[in-house]
Scaffold this motif. Structure first.
Motif, PDB file in Angstrom:
ATOM      1  N   GLY A 374       1.298  -6.647  -0.372  1.00  0.00           N
ATOM      2  CA  GLY A 374       0.384  -5.957  -1.275  1.00  0.00           C
ATOM      3  C   GLY A 374      -1.041  -6.449  -1.136  1.00  0.00           C
ATOM      4  O   GLY A 374      -1.995  -5.679  -1.287  1.00  0.00           O
ATOM      5  N   SER A 375      -1.213  -7.754  -0.853  1.00  0.00           N
ATOM      6  CA  SER A 375      -2.550  -8.298  -0.630  1.00  0.00           C
ATOM      7  C   SER A 375      -3.141  -7.785   0.677  1.00  0.00           C
ATOM      8  O   SER A 375      -4.352  -7.618   0.794  1.00  0.00           O
ATOM      9  CB  SER A 375      -2.488  -9.834  -0.611  1.00  0.00           C
ATOM     10  N   LEU A 376      -2.289  -7.561   1.660  1.00  0.00           N
ATOM     11  CA  LEU A 376      -2.736  -7.110   2.984  1.00  0.00           C
ATOM     12  C   LEU A 376      -2.548  -5.598   3.115  1.00  0.00           C
ATOM     13  O   LEU A 376      -2.172  -5.106   4.174  1.00  0.00           O
ATOM     14  CB  LEU A 376      -1.941  -7.828   4.072  1.00  0.00           C
ATOM     15  N   VAL A 377      -2.852  -4.879   2.052  1.00  0.00           N
ATOM     16  CA  VAL A 377      -2.462  -3.469   1.986  1.00  0.00           C
ATOM     17  C   VAL A 377      -2.989  -2.657   3.158  1.00  0.00           C
ATOM     18  O   VAL A 377      -2.271  -1.816   3.710  1.00  0.00           O
ATOM     19  CB  VAL A 377      -2.910  -2.866   0.636  1.00  0.00           C
ATOM     20  N   GLU A 378      -4.237  -2.883   3.560  1.00  0.00           N
ATOM     21  CA  GLU A 378      -4.788  -2.083   4.656  1.00  0.00           C
ATOM     22  C   GLU A 378      -4.079  -2.365   5.971  1.00  0.00           C
ATOM     23  O   GLU A 378      -3.923  -1.467   6.803  1.00  0.00           O
ATOM     24  CB  GLU A 378      -6.292  -2.352   4.793  1.00  0.00           C
ATOM     25  N   ASN A 379      -3.659  -3.602   6.172  1.00  0.00           N
ATOM     26  CA  ASN A 379      -2.943  -3.958   7.394  1.00  0.00           C
ATOM     27  C   ASN A 379      -1.447  -3.702   7.273  1.00  0.00           C
ATOM     28  O   ASN A 379      -0.754  -3.585   8.290  1.00  0.00           O
ATOM     29  CB  ASN A 379      -3.162  -5.446   7.706  1.00  0.00           C
ATOM     30  N   ALA A 380      -0.956  -3.644   6.035  1.00  0.00           N
ATOM     31  CA  ALA A 380       0.489  -3.561   5.828  1.00  0.00           C
ATOM     32  C   ALA A 380       0.981  -2.162   5.508  1.00  0.00           C
ATOM     33  O   ALA A 380       2.171  -1.985   5.205  1.00  0.00           O
ATOM     34  CB  ALA A 380       0.894  -4.516   4.702  1.00  0.00           C
ATOM     35  N   ARG A 381       0.123  -1.149   5.526  1.00  0.00           N
ATOM     36  CA  ARG A 381       0.566   0.209   5.181  1.00  0.00           C
ATOM     37  C   ARG A 381       1.763   0.679   6.002  1.00  0.00           C
ATOM     38  O   ARG A 381       2.649   1.367   5.468  1.00  0.00           O
ATOM     39  CB  ARG A 381      -0.588   1.191   5.334  1.00  0.00           C
ATOM     40  N   PRO A 382       1.859   0.342   7.291  1.00  0.00           N
ATOM     41  CA  PRO A 382       3.041   0.789   8.051  1.00  0.00           C
ATOM     42  C   PRO A 382       4.358   0.234   7.521  1.00  0.00           C
ATOM     43  O   PRO A 382       5.423   0.745   7.869  1.00  0.00           O
ATOM     44  CB  PRO A 382       2.749   0.288   9.474  1.00  0.00           C
ATOM     45  N   THR A 383       4.287  -0.814   6.702  1.00  0.00           N
ATOM     46  CA  THR A 383       5.532  -1.391   6.184  1.00  0.00           C
ATOM     47  C   THR A 383       6.024  -0.668   4.931  1.00  0.00           C
ATOM     48  O   THR A 383       7.061  -1.046   4.375  1.00  0.00           O
ATOM     49  CB  THR A 383       5.341  -2.880   5.842  1.00  0.00           C
ATOM     50  N   ALA A 384       5.304   0.343   4.460  1.00  0.00           N
ATOM     51  CA  ALA A 384       5.692   1.040   3.226  1.00  0.00           C
ATOM     52  C   ALA A 384       7.125   1.574   3.281  1.00  0.00           C
ATOM     53  O   ALA A 384       7.885   1.409   2.315  1.00  0.00           O
ATOM     54  CB  ALA A 384       4.697   2.146   2.918  1.00  0.00           C
ATOM     55  N   PRO A 385       7.559   2.220   4.376  1.00  0.00           N
ATOM     56  CA  PRO A 385       8.972   2.670   4.413  1.00  0.00           C
ATOM     57  C   PRO A 385       9.959   1.516   4.286  1.00  0.00           C
ATOM     58  O   PRO A 385      11.005   1.661   3.642  1.00  0.00           O
ATOM     59  CB  PRO A 385       9.075   3.357   5.779  1.00  0.00           C
ATOM     60  N   LEU A 386       9.621   0.385   4.900  1.00  0.00           N
ATOM     61  CA  LEU A 386      10.500  -0.781   4.805  1.00  0.00           C
ATOM     62  C   LEU A 386      10.555  -1.299   3.364  1.00  0.00           C
ATOM     63  O   LEU A 386      11.624  -1.671   2.856  1.00  0.00           O
ATOM     64  CB  LEU A 386       9.998  -1.878   5.747  1.00  0.00           C
ATOM     65  N   LEU A 387       9.412  -1.303   2.683  1.00  0.00           N
ATOM     66  CA  LEU A 387       9.367  -1.711   1.279  1.00  0.00           C
ATOM     67  C   LEU A 387      10.223  -0.784   0.419  1.00  0.00           C
ATOM     68  O   LEU A 387      10.969  -1.234  -0.458  1.00  0.00           O
ATOM     69  CB  LEU A 387       7.925  -1.712   0.779  1.00  0.00           C
TER      70      LEU A 387
END
Length: 873
Positions: A374-387
């Motif tokens: 959540g802190s790295l939201v701009e870099n971590a958006r591709p992980t949304a399906p995994l979340l």
């Protein structure tokens, strides 16, 4: 010896208490309670066959039980079913007895014994459970003395479920010296599992020295277990203490008292064990914390991102210690929150490192992993399906909340269905974050949820709100989500239809947080139509909480109406919070700014009227007047820019108020400038301007000993001397000079008044006035000379250069003071100055009374062209 299984002589509660002691770990009580509250767990459904077909069913279950190739759990289930068979219990139990009496199939015998051990007590079990057949006793005794240790142990436990003198029979077997030692030991093992004091007394008989040492030691160990004492390392010492200390006490008790005493000893042992465990845990946690602190110091000391990443990876990957994995994830989470990390290439590496730990076995690690993404939201958006995938199988409420928060931050619209499902969670720690997530997803732009989905969410929010009467935090989350929906114009009607009753009722909620949020939400839904609800019938500006009052003021600012002005003014007088009072003035000013000039001017007059009241004006009202005048000033500037005409009285009010406000703020120079601005107006008459000139003079003379202010007021004084107000102006100046002559500290200012205001204008005065001011100049000059003489007589000797300069201005003949000469020469110069001013007398003589003609003649002869002063004869 009393029989330990005397159910007929104990109460129902005693029987429950005895059930605690029917196993080594004394935990069967939980099973008993389960039988009371969850009878369905122990009920055996009736077979499909009618009663006549029961025997074939029993035979089928026995066949399964005897088949060693069948899964053990299924065989155990069949044994349990036979023990609880509701149709032909006697036949079913006899089938199990036959298995125990058989010569073969050891595993089946063990399974039957376990089924007996796990069988609920008929007194606590569901209605209809039959008593255990006495036919089990002999086969179980046979199994007890078996040469198979596992069968013997489970048979001993099973015997505790039997009645009819089992305890007496076990005691007899244990004490029978004709029995083999192994059989006696088996009987002791079974006695240890029985409750009541009977088995204790039976085992006490085996402590006699005539008994074999293995029997004595096993009996002592059983007694130690039953009394929850330390294991008997010193056999003779334990026996001696038991016989002297415990045995007499036990014999004196009845069975119920003994059971309570036994339970208390168990509690003491458990408390001691718990204390020891806690001490060990505290020591372990202390060492762990020290290690983590060392790791943290090492982490903070690393400057390169790669080194930091390697350190946390070392304590994360393949790390079995969950505390160290938590430490590593905490460091990553805190580190990733830095903007410098979020914008660097290491952010992508952190995301790849963290992703696998969304499925970590330890909940806190999963929670931190979700928060880090959540802190790295701009870099971590591709992980949304995994979340979202993890959210679908997550059961830990804290982790669910973290996953929801991260998906909300990412504004991941596919998460809406999962969040909607979790909104119905019974745990408020999940329902609240789910509501927040749904609110944010409903407000996502430009891509948004469908109108049908938003309405479904809105209905769910409204439905859940009344279900949390004791959870302010959840109701607040629900209101925030409603506000997100209501804040969008396209959903305003939907919000009004579904949220109206909730929001209106929330205005009276005991929680100030709920009330304030309801105010904002109502304003979003109904806009200006919400204002009456906030002010009538109950005026929420009078709410006890500052946040609620501020929320109402925010709504009034958003939808201003001049009808609100009197309400705000009245509230201001009662407001004791400075932040709210300032917001009231700001709201008042904003509403007033939308009104015409005439209305603003009338409000200024009204507030000024109170400002001049005899009992004085309150500070809140004075500040309100300042703000109102500022609004009028801004409006006047706009009118000037637009070349619009307005009465001069408007500008007079503004400048006058600003001048007096500057004076109160200790800014006399600014006040004089503002009054001079008034003098530049064309409309006011000269009498009014004279009043302002006199005010300028008063400011220059009274506020401070400032020569610059005197210079600023010179033009006003010059104009006054040509006006009917001249006597009043001169009187004011004369009073100031006389007042400042009274002390040495202010004497210089008296000289400055004369040199700045009088001397340049004296030639324009009538002769009699010139003489009067000559006398004042003479008196001030002589006092200055006297002060300088005292300064030169002191140590160190030093005159005041400003005083010397003023002497030269007061009289043109006193301008050659030898400032750089020796002391005696300077003293002589001062004596010469005195002689110049007083050639015949050391004192200044007052002007004698005379008629106007003679006085005029004398004044004309007293004045000299060079400004010198001649005493009047």
């Amino acid at each position: 010896m009393p029989c330990p299984n005397h159910y007929s002589r104990v109460s129902y509660h005693q029987r429950c208490l005895q059930g605690i002691h029917r196993s080594r770990d004394r935990l069967v009580l939980l099973a008993c309670l389960g039988a009371i509250f969850c009878p369905a767990l122990f009920a055996q459904p009736a077979p499909d066959d009618p009663a006549g077909g029961a025997i074939p069913a029993i035979q089928a279950m026995v066949k399964t039980l005897l088949t060693e190739t069948v899964d053990s759990s299924l065989r155990q289930a069949q044994a349990k079913a036979l023990l609880q068979y509701p149709q032909q219990a006697e036949e079913a139990q006899q089938a199990l007895i036959d298995i125990l009496n058989g010569e073969n199939n050891l595993s089946a015998k063990i399974i039957v014994c376990r089924a007996i051990v796990n069988r609920p007590d008929p007194l606590l079990a569901p209605q209809g459970l039959s008593e255990l057949s006495p036919g089990f006793i002999d086969p179980l005794f046979a199994a007890l003395i078996s040469d198979q240790p596992e069968l013997s142990a489970v048979a001993a436990q099973a015997l505790t479920k039997c009645r009819d003198g089992v305890g007496q029979r076990l005691a007899t077997m244990a004490q029978d010296i004709t029995q083999s030692q192994s059989h006696r030991l088996a009987a002791i093992m079974a006695l240890e599992l029985l409750t009541g004091k009977g088995p204790v007394l039976a085992l006490a008989e085996l402590l006699d020295e005539s008994q074999p040492e293995p029997i004595r030691r096993r009996a002592a160990q059983a007694l130690a277990n039953m009394l929850y004492s330390q294991p008997p390392a010193d056999l003779d010492g334990f026996i001696r203490e038991f016989l002297l200390r415990h045995l007499p006490l036990i014999r004196s008790m009845d069975d119920e008292s003994f059971l309570h005493w036994q339970v208390n000893r168990l509690k003491q042992k458990l408390n001691a064990a718990q204390t020891q465990i806690e001490q060990v845990q505290q020591q372990s946690l202390l060492w762990l914390k020290r290690y983590q602190d060392r790791l943290t110091a090492e982490f903070n000391g690393l400057a390169q991102p790669a080194d930091r990443l390697n350190l946390v990876r070392k304590n994360l990957v393949d790390q079995t210690n969950e505390y160290l994995r938590v430490w590593a994830m905490e460091r990553i989470k805190d580190w990733s929150a830095l903007e410098t990390v979020q914008s660097s290439p290491v952010a992508a590496e952190i995301v790849e490192l963290v992703k696998p730990y969304l499925a970590d076995p330890h909940g806190p690690v999963r929670q931190l992993a979700a928060a880090t993404l959540g802190s790295l939201v701009e870099n971590a958006r591709p992980t949304a399906p995994l979340l979202l995938e993890q959210l679908s199988r997550e059961t830990n409420p804290a982790v669910q909340a973290a996953l929801l928060q991260t998906l909300s931050t990412m504004e991941y619209l596919p998460a809406a269905d999962s969040a909607l499902q979790l909104l119905d969670a019974s745990n408020p720690l999940v329902a609240g974050p789910a509501a927040r997530t749904l609110g944010r997803l409903c407000a996502t732009q430009p891509v948004a949820l469908s109108a049908e989905k938003v309405e479904q969410i809105a209905q769910a929010l409204g439905r859940r709100y009344p279900e949390f009467p004791d959870r302010v935090d959840v109701r607040l989350d629900l209101l925030l989500a409603m506000r997100k929906i209501a804040g969008q114009a396209k959903y305003r009607d939907l919000a009004g239809r579904l949220f109206s009753a909730i929001l209106t009722g929330a205005l009276g909620d005991p929680s100030e947080r709920i009330r304030s949020e309801a105010v904002y939400a109502l304003a979003d839904v109904y806009q200006e139509k919400a204002i009456p609800q906030l002010l009538q019938p109950k005026n929420l500006l009078d709410d006890t909480d500052t946040a609620v009052r501020l929320a109402v003021l925010g709504a009034l600012q958003s939808y201003p109406d001049k009808a609100q002005l009197p309400i705000l003014r009245q509230r201001l007088e009662r407001e004791d919070n400075s932040e709210v009072a300032n917001q009231i003035r700001s709201t008042f000013a904003k509403i007033l700014a939308g009104q015409p000039l005439e209305t603003i001017y009338q409000w200024c007059l009204d507030l000024q009227k109170n400002n001049g009241a005899a009992n004085g004006v309150s500070e809140p009202q004075r500040l309100l007047l300042d703000r109102t005048v500022a609004v009028l000033a801004e409006k006047l500037n706009q009118a000037k820019t637009a070349n619009l005409a307005y009465p001069a009285t408007y500008e007079v009010l503004v400048l006058t108020h600003q001048a007096e406000s500057a004076l109160k703020a200790n800014q006399p120079a600014q006040a004089i400038i503002l009054y001079q601005g008034l003098l530049g107006l064309k409309e006011p008459d000269e009498n009014q301007k004279d009043a302002w000139r006199l005010r300028i003079l008063e400011i220059a003379l009274q506020t401070s000993q400032d020569a610059a202010l005197l210079s600023q007021s010179r033009s006003a004084v010059q104009a006054l001397l040509k006006r009917p107000a001249a006597p009043l102006a001169l009187k004011t100046i004369a009073q100031a000079v006389d007042h400042h002559q009274q002390t040495e500290e202010t004497l210089l200012f008296a000289a400055q008044i004369l040199t700045t205001l009088i001397l340049p204008l004296q030639v324009e005065m009538a002769p009699e006035l010139q003489n009067e001011w000559n006398q004042r100049r003479l008196a001030v000059a002589l006092q200055l000379i006297e002060t300088q003489e005292r300064l030169l007589s002191a140590t160190p000797a030093k005159e005041n250069p400003q005083a010397i300069a003023l002497l030269a201005k007061l009289d043109g003949r006193l301008n050659d003071y030898p400032a750089n000469e020796p002391l005696e020469i300077r003293k002589a110069a001062l004596a010469r100055f005195r002689q110049i001013l007083q050639p015949s007398s050391p004192e200044v003589r007052p002007v004698p009374p005379a008629d106007a003609n003679s006085l005029s003649v004398r004044l004309q002869s007293a004045a000299t062209p060079d400004g010198a002063i001649r005493p009047v004869p």
